[in-house]
Design an enzyme around this catalytic site. Structure first.
Site: not given
Lengths: 868, 868
Positions: B761, B848, B103, B452, B828, B336, B559, B22, B765, B763, B92, B101
């Site tokens: 590749s 990739y 002032m 899943h 992937c 802004r 898959r 600001k 996860n 995975g 301000r 949170g």
């Protein structure tokens, strides 16, 4: 071109790589002027050249063999292929270490329809000559020509039937001649070529057969499994035949320079007069104890005793020797390091040191630490018949028998009545702890070497076979069925051998274990030479006392949850879990605190000032809740809940992959009040002891940390609680707060975590699970296939996977010590008791290993070996 | 000593670190000669010194504030604390970025019992003066003195009641004076000290309150969660007050330089005459559209338009501005960067580029790739009332409504009839695929962002809320219950917002998604600037077509098991699993082969010559078997088994931790015939297409490899099968065999594996699950606590954990490329569609990324951004 062939005596025992173990020792004995039938060794290098050269002999080999054969003829004063005094040879393989799947032996090579007449003439014994020929044709056909033995046995049996002979020995020379004729016809019909009569051709074929046997599928798979380099190759030993079956002044025997079973310093062995080596093995005649030879052939015996003394002094170890006496002349056929029982190994190591034959370091180095486990557990009485009905994983060593039971409650009931029971389960869970306590042994159908059953059984020092996929357990029908369809019902007696994984029907007597004085001596020597400290995993004061007695210098892992599974405590734990508010939870925790404080006082006291690492609560909460309908009903009534409500709670706590779920420090973030209670119990117990003047060194361990932030938040909480108590009691107590390293991410972020943690302790079970992605409870389904296919060299839950998990361990130690150069690092997973793993941990600079109390002695030996 | 205070104009927009966002913009506007009420900014450095200095002003600050206040008085020709013409200021906070949170604002500071008289005299408006004073006392008490607002409201209401006033506006100056008096009494009674009358003291207290607000718990936790450095600190802006509520030639408004909702290039905003900013927000009066200002105050409007044009040109972006007109004079209070919808962001980026305001790179860089997701999924109609009954994880974006159903079968039945349904489950399993197919949306009580349900829903482009622990699902009773006790029964209508995770009772209309021309333009620019190739995860020809349409240049993950879950195929799969012999198994596999070949033909064709990575069977076999009694009975009858026998088989296949069990390449070692069947299907399909003249690039991917040996054995098998087919068909087809990297150990041994694999590749996860030891299905239980406590900065299943998992990824790429410098490496896992993760993958040199078809556009933008 390197020397291709060594005439015995040209090489030495240092040449095992080049000449194989057997060849090197035959050369060495010749050098020592010990009477060895002359011969020569073709090197392993030649074998490799032959194999690379698409099974053709390398240049020069033809000549070298011919030349050495000449030297052999000269030494023996016989002709190879000679009609009058034919030289016969044996051909044997011999790699650096002995290896199953490779060609063993061809004896009497050089015989044919002509030379057999010379052998008969020379020995004056037609039956001996014909029998030697028959044996040769049969052995050569099998070992070199690769023919099936069945047809040969049939021919021999037919002849015996024809002449009404009972034993082979009842056949006459003429009978045997006819048998050889029939053998040869069969060979020609089967192979489309006659049996090779030319001794030179026989020799070349036998040598090639040895080379080729290096690459049989069985040999390859053996090497893969044992991590043996496929490029070692095998040597070939060609040696003049001597005969122990020439008559009453001939004989053969095997002996050990000390008793291989007890270790007693006494020449030990047996012999048969007028016999060949294979007769001793065949067991048709009963061999005599070696001492009797002194009466029958005093000169030969005296010479033998001198030789064995020479050999033992020379090799500085107990030797396993083979000899043959031909017409009164003694020949040594083999010497090698003798196999021995664990008990014998210990006794010999100590006595040889006392005799000045070796020093303490050598005594320690030559022990097979894994084998020593035998001494710490009961074992099956040897030479006792047994019906093995299934095989599983040797999850916890020892042997025990009892009546089969299928649930924990029955086990406890029968156990209380003094009955011996074996608890058989698909898999065990914390619900089974009580039953396991009363059972003599545990058998599970699933789960690996570090499944719940295995870990708990080892902790309890009970024998256990896990992952026994040969059986299907039907608890409802109170029976299990083996893969061969045999049904075993509740109450039937079975015996488990936890050291081999054998499930045996009926009772087999067992022998008790005891730590003898020799073992104690070795252990004290080990402590002098080790750098790694050995601690124990102990969860109760009783375990801690046992561990201390076995020489543990601290506790590396005290699993507090095991205390909660006790039947008097689990209700309070359940009360805590089912609490509706923090207040209710704190009330239950207060009750647990009293019990825990008492436990810790006992444990700290037993450890006598040595450091004690207490791991805070680790397992997911659902492990403490019942899963069977009846048990749920009982608990629901007690907790004032409906069955459905409690069932819902249990289901909501159930996890898809509990191993990777809400447990360890993750619980502490959700329920800091549990951590606070445990900290209070630890610090209060320590203060109580310190006040009474005892030394006490508590180490608080936070499990399953994967991020610095977890450690920061929880350790701050622990320190706050501890400082408050110390201030209240005006006590000045030193304590540490560290973390278990069992999450791969913790290894990667060790540098951060070490800035705040006082110590690291590897939980290599979980670290292995996550690094490989193997659930130890489920890996049983494929780990067998993996070992068989050579994908794994060994079960990574038994011995640390140096190339994968080990890399993470190294990375972690390195990273941690970068921030905190003096960081104390230990291991408290199952690997802490495995000698190979201990060697690795020593190498990466750990400070201590911790293992089950009953593994402590082995770990102490292994720690010394690692440092030597 | 650094400069502590900047008078507006002394700093610039480059000083955001020092002056806050600001403050920097107020300084910049002043520099640009835009009319801004004068004022000054106290730097963030001062804030940090103050906080380090235990809340004491650093040396020099007192003087600097005084001096700047003097300049301000001079500029405004008013006196701070003056009785005649008092200067009033606003105070301000202003950090580098705006942060909840902290002032917010104190207005009218400088008023007291004396100065208020001056304000009244100066403005000639007693009510205005009294009202300003009342507002100041109330605001100061709340914001600076930390008092509760309730008592103040009560005093005001009491006065309104007393004088029968309906609105605040109905109170007279006298009434307001009495209210201020009552306020002050309350303050003194409550705080034990009078309200501070001294304007200097007021200012100091307000400045301190801004500094202190940097460390409120809410601000700290916000910073922790968003990874904002706690050492930034906040600046303080002290600015002369101007009043929009001085009468009919005063007013206030907010505006955007373009339409923030559509992106249209048109000045957009609203204003209120005779009002203060807070009145616009309060919503008591309805603001007018900004164009109307042109009629009411043409000069001010013209000036405003010039200013907005200046600002947009200067900042080269759409601005969000605030202004006040005091007695006909325009003042700018703020400018802004304007927040905007995804649609507006896209349109503005394209149009500003076409206007020449920015270039293509800048257009791409300023997009928030995550936000663009909105454009690809239906969304809830805005401004529509909604009853949110629960909140879960926003697992798959989009919005949908329908009748609640609790099982897959009902979902399918009702779906077939054309009814809209929402499938509600505790968690989904492969059994639910059909129901998910017919449902409009999916809601699960457990499971994380990559459970899943989440993964399948994203693949199907259906909205999904997972891990909704606010509800308890009771499938039997056909209802779910929220944590507030509301029961929702089968057939009731609910609406899901998968983008926010809100579960809404009843129907809320949704808006369709469409890819507009502007987005297409940006995507084409993105492809010009990206280095990473974007592929898609697609399991069916239909998915592949969608992916291709969205610009995927290949399939990164097909898959194959998803094909087996279809209702026509699962019986054949079950036949294969229940086969008693290899022959029976091969028979079932033959049937599957025909189906798979057809699938692959469709997928390869859709991808039009781009590479297609097919992952061989991955999940454990028990996923294909039923678990409900009724289903087991049906299958048992079909398979000719008793219920008990089939149940036994299912139980024996069940795993404790299926995630770490017998799956992936472990199945291939046990059942090589499955691998062989799949290889035949892939190569045959490819050959068919190649024969028809199409280009085709199959890549066969082995999942879950952890050791070189697994890869060696399986790839050898694959090559043997493939070569046989190619030889039979005399085809010359190129194919690759590579591996998925998802086991930590594979990362550690990448150097070995890369010697044999054609590609890697990631995975991510599974790699994340194992590196952290988090089961994605169970982590929902603690991951919320972890994010809240700041242990995790973000869900590691959503955005890659750079410091842990990322380390392994780097190690793997580095190790792999050491052996094979040109190794093709991709990702992937779900992270392939996350912009932050894509940025990381770009950085470590991947070739990739692959993601759900509907994420492809976002990934393309993110790939370009990573490269810019």
């Amino acid at each position: 071109m390197n020397k291709q062939v060594y005439f015995f005596g040209e090489g030495s025992k240092a040449d095992a790589d080049l000449l194989g173990g057997k060849g090197a020792n035959l050369n060495e004995m010749t050098r020592l002027k010990i009477p060895v039938p002359p011969g020569f060794t073709i090197t392993t290098e030649v074998c490799n050249e032959y194999l690379e050269n698409r099974n053709r002999w390398p240049k020069g080999l033809e000549e070298a063999v011919k030349e050495n054969l000449k030297r052999l003829e000269k030494a023996m004063k016989k002709d190879f292929g000679g009609k009058k005094s034919p030289l016969l040879v044996s051909v044997r393989s011999g790699a650096k270490i002995s290896m199953p799947g490779m060609m063993d032996t061809v004896l009497n090579l050089g015989l044919n329809d002509e030379t057999v007449e010379g052998l008969i003439a020379g020995s004056g014994n037609a039956r001996f000559g014909r029998d030697a020929y028959r044996r040769f044709v049969q052995m050569f056909s099998n070992v070199v020509l690769g023919m099936d033995m069945e047809a040969f046995d049939e021919i021999l049996d037919a002849k015996k039937h024809e002449v009404h002979a009972k034993l082979d020995n009842d056949l006459t020379a003429e009978d045997l001649k006819a048998v050889v004729g029939a053998y040869k016809k069969h060979i020609e019909r089967h192979l489309g070529m006659p049996f090779p009569e030319n001794p030179g051709k026989q020799l070349k074929m036998a040598i090639n057969a040895v080379f080729d046997s290096w690459n049989t599928p069985r040999a390859i798979s053996y090497r893969t499994i044992h991590g043996i380099d496929h490029h070692w190759g095998t040597a070939v030993n060609v040696q003049a035949m001597v005969f122990g079956n020439m008559g009453q002044t001939s004989g053969t025997g095997v002996a050990f320079t000390r008793n291989p079973s007890t270790g007693e310093r006494k020449f030990y062995g047996e012999f048969l007069m007028n016999a060949q080596g294979e007769d001793v093995v065949a067991g048709i005649r009963t061999p005599e104890p070696i001492e009797k030879l002194a009466n029958i052939m005093p000169a030969a015996y005296k010479e033998l005793v001198e030789i064995y003394e020479t050999l033992e002094k020379h090799y500085k170890d107990m030797q396993d020797i083979e000899f043959t006496i031909e017409n009164g002349t003694l020949y040594m056929l083999q010497t090698r390091r003798g196999k021995r029982t664990a008990r014998a190994a210990v006794r010999m190591a100590v006595e040889m040191t006392e005799e000045g034959l070796i020093d303490k370091k050598a005594a320690l180095k030559r022990l097979d630490a894994s084998q020593l486990d035998q001494l710490l557990h009961p074992s099956l009485a040897p030479n006792h018949g047994k019906t093995v009905i299934a095989r599983g994983l040797p999850a916890s060593p020892g042997a025990a028998g009892g009546k089969v039971v299928f649930d924990s409650k029955t086990a406890a009931e029968m156990g209380l009545k003094g009955e011996k029971v074996i608890l058989v389960r698909k898999e065990t869970s914390p619900d089974d702890i009580e039953g396991m306590h009363f059972a003599k042994g545990i058998l599970t159908a699933t789960g690996g070497m570090t499944s719940h059953a295995a870990v708990v059984a080892r902790g309890m020092n009970k024998c256990c076979i896990s992952g026994c996929s040969d059986i299907v357990v039907n608890g409802k029908a109170r029976k299990f069925v083996t893969c061969e369809g045999r049904e075993v019902h509740e109450g039937e007696f079975i015996t488990l051998d936890g050291t081999t994984g054998e499930v045996i029907l009926g009772e087999v007597p067992t022998i008790k274990a005891e730590l003898d004085g020799n073992f104690e001596t070795l252990l004290s020597w080990a402590d002098e030479h080790a750098r790694l400290v050995v601690r124990a995993n102990a969860d109760t004061p009783k375990d801690a006392e046992t561990a201390f007695r076995f020489g543990a210098r601290g506790i590396g892992l005290c699993r507090t949850e095991h205390m909660f599974f006790e039947s008097s405590r689990i209700p309070v734990m359940q009360e805590m879990i089912l609490a509706n508010s923090k207040e209710e939870r704190v009330k239950a925790l207060d009750k647990l605190e009293v019990m825990q404080t008492e436990d810790f006082r006992g444990i700290f006291k037993a450890m006598n000032g040595n450091p004690c690492t207490v791991r805070l609560l680790d397992p997911p909460l659902h492990e403490f809740l019942p899963h069977k309908q009846a048990d749920i009903e009982v608990l629901a009534a007690k907790a004032g809940l409906t069955y459905e409500k409690l069932k819902d709670i249990i289901v909501s706590l159930t996890e898809v992959n509990p191993m990777l779920g809400h447990r360890g420090c993750r619980l502490m973030i959700t329920y800091p009040e549990i951590t606070e209670m445990q900290t209070r119990a630890i610090i209060t117990a320590a203060c109580d002891l310190a006040k009474a003047g005892a030394e006490v060194n508590p180490e608080i361990m936070i499990p399953l940390v994967g991020t610095l932030e977890e450690f920061t938040i929880i350790s701050k909480d622990i320190h706050a609680v501890a400082q408050r108590i110390l201030a209240e009691r005006k006590a000045d107590l030193k304590y540490k707060v560290g973390t278990m390293i069992e999450i791969p991410r913790a290894c990667l972020r060790a540098k951060d975590i070490a800035r705040q943690a006082d110590f690291f302790s590897f939980g290599t079970n979980d670290l292995t699970q996550m690094t490989f992605g193997y659930s130890r409870d489920d890996a049983g389904k494929f780990i067998g296939d993996y070992l068989e296919a050579g994908i794994l060299k060994h079960d990574p839950f038994v011995s640390i996977d140096v190339k994968g998990v080990g890399e993470l361990v190294k990375m972690c130690v390195h990273g941690g010590r970068k921030s905190a150069p003096k960081l104390k690092v230990g291991v408290c997973g199952e690997h802490g008791g495995d000698p190979d793993s201990i060697n690795f941990f020593h190498g990466v600079g750990l400070n201590y290993v911790s293992c089950s109390p009953y593994r402590v002695p082995i770990a102490r030996i292994a720690a010394a070996q690692a440092n030597l």
